[in-house]
Design an enzyme around this catalytic site. Structure first.
Site, PDB file in Angstrom:
ATOM      1  CB  THR A 109     -13.823  -5.745   2.347  1.00 49.71           C
ATOM      2  OG1 THR A 109     -14.799  -6.683   2.810  1.00 49.71           O
ATOM      3  CG2 THR A 109     -12.821  -6.462   1.451  1.00 49.71           C
ATOM      4  CG  HIS A 110     -15.579  -1.145   7.245  1.00 48.05           C
ATOM      5  ND1 HIS A 110     -16.285  -1.870   8.194  1.00 48.05           N
ATOM      6  CD2 HIS A 110     -15.984   0.138   7.363  1.00 48.05           C
ATOM      7  CE1 HIS A 110     -17.061  -1.037   8.870  1.00 48.05           C
ATOM      8  NE2 HIS A 110     -16.906   0.183   8.400  1.00 48.05           N
ATOM      9  CG  ASP A 146     -14.119  -1.850  11.146  1.00 51.83           C
ATOM     10  OD1 ASP A 146     -13.692  -2.923  10.703  1.00 51.83           O
ATOM     11  OD2 ASP A 146     -15.299  -1.683  11.493  1.00 51.83           O
TER      12      ASP A 146
HETATM   13  C1  GAR Z   1     -19.433  -6.209   2.749  1.00 50.86           C
HETATM   14  O1  GAR Z   1     -19.938  -4.946   2.474  1.00 50.86           O
HETATM   15  C2  GAR Z   1     -18.288  -6.124   3.739  1.00 50.86           C
HETATM   16  O2  GAR Z   1     -17.493  -4.997   3.565  1.00 50.86           O
HETATM   17  C3  GAR Z   1     -19.059  -6.019   5.023  1.00 50.86           C
HETATM   18  O3  GAR Z   1     -20.038  -7.006   4.909  1.00 50.86           O
HETATM   19  C4  GAR Z   1     -20.437  -7.057   3.536  1.00 50.86           C
HETATM   20  C5  GAR Z   1     -20.460  -8.490   3.087  1.00 50.86           C
HETATM   21  O4  GAR Z   1     -21.323  -8.653   2.025  1.00 50.86           O
HETATM   22  N1  GAR Z   1     -18.209  -6.229   6.154  1.00 50.86           N
HETATM   23  C6  GAR Z   1     -18.366  -5.582   7.293  1.00 50.86           C
HETATM   24  O5  GAR Z   1     -19.252  -4.762   7.489  1.00 50.86           O
HETATM   25  C7  GAR Z   1     -17.349  -5.930   8.351  1.00 50.86           C
HETATM   26  N2  GAR Z   1     -17.355  -4.950   9.381  1.00 50.86           N
HETATM   27  P1  GAR Z   1     -21.488 -10.030   1.266  1.00 50.86           P
HETATM   28  O6  GAR Z   1     -21.734 -11.102   2.327  1.00 50.86           O
HETATM   29  O7  GAR Z   1     -22.649  -9.827   0.371  1.00 50.86           O
HETATM   30  O8  GAR Z   1     -20.210 -10.283   0.525  1.00 50.86           O
END
Ligand code: GAR
Length: 198
Positions: A109-110, A146
């Site tokens: 997820t990104h 990505d």
């Molecule tokens: C999410 O927004 C995910 O998409 C991002 O980290 C966050 C995790 O949040 N991932 C990236 O940026 C990967 N490149 P969380 O720990 O609160 O679930």
């Protein structure tokens, strides 16, 4: 048979916790999160434990030992026989050997509308660029940053006065909906993942 998922995180794991909540609420969805892993002692692991899900850490030893980390990670992942590995906030590039080993079974997820704003600071970058619309994406992982094939994505409105945090919170709501849709449709045999390079 439910779809066996291993989820990998680095931080608070709020999206992962949301997924675990939905899986608990919807046993009919055909999803089983068999483990949650991290590259460090991530705070989110405790949330997985609260849901009764096994957790593991394969500590990232530094960029010069990335391949070794990848090999250890692959062994741990394999031990759970996952149908799918979900990177949900894992803030590490997965080494090519791992991408190859889990080819077609590794999604990420990104928090942007890829290919716009790849990389680890996507939300900050979108705020600084002053975009009117941000986004959320789910991709199949390949060896780029990505760059893998897009599974699902959606625009997210930027509100005036949004901070990185407030925008990220809104994007996460969308990420959770997208991930749930993708996973439940995969489990129901209603979709397959696009094929990426290994
Ligand atoms: C999410 O927004 C995910 O998409 C991002 O980290 C966050 C995790 O949040 N991932 C990236 O940026 C990967 N490149 P969380 O720990 O609160 O679930």
């Amino acid at each position: 048979m439910p779809l066996r998922l291993v989820v990998l995180i680095s931080g608070t794991g709020s999206n992962m916790a949301d997924l675990l909540g939905r899986v608990d609420e919807h046993p009919e969805a055909g999803l089983d999160v068999v483990a949650v892993g991290a590259d460090r002692d991530a705070p989110g692991l405790e949330r997985a434990t609260e849901h009764g899900v096994e957790t593991f850490v394969v500590e990232f030893p530094g960029p010069e030992r990335r391949e070794e980390w990848g090999a250890q990670l692959a062994v741990r992942l394999d031990s759970f026989s996952p149908d799918l590995v979900v990177l949900s906030g894992l803030m590490r590039l997965v080494p090519p050997d791992v991408v190859r080993r889990f080819h077609g079974r590794l999604i990420n997820t990104h928090p942007s509308y890829l290919p716009e704003f790849p990389g680890p600071h996507a939300v900050k970058d979108q705020v600084e660029a002053g975009v009117k619309e941000a986004g959320a994406s789910i991709i199949v992982v390949d060896n780029g940053v990505d760059t893998g094939p897009i599974v699902e994505q959606q625009r997210v409105a930027v509100m005036s006065g949004d901070s990185t945090e407030s925008l990220h919170n809104r994007i996460k709501q969308t990420e959770r909906e997208l991930l749930w849709r993708v996973l439940t449709e995969l489990a129901a045999g209603q979709r397959s993942l696009p094929v990426g390079q290994d």
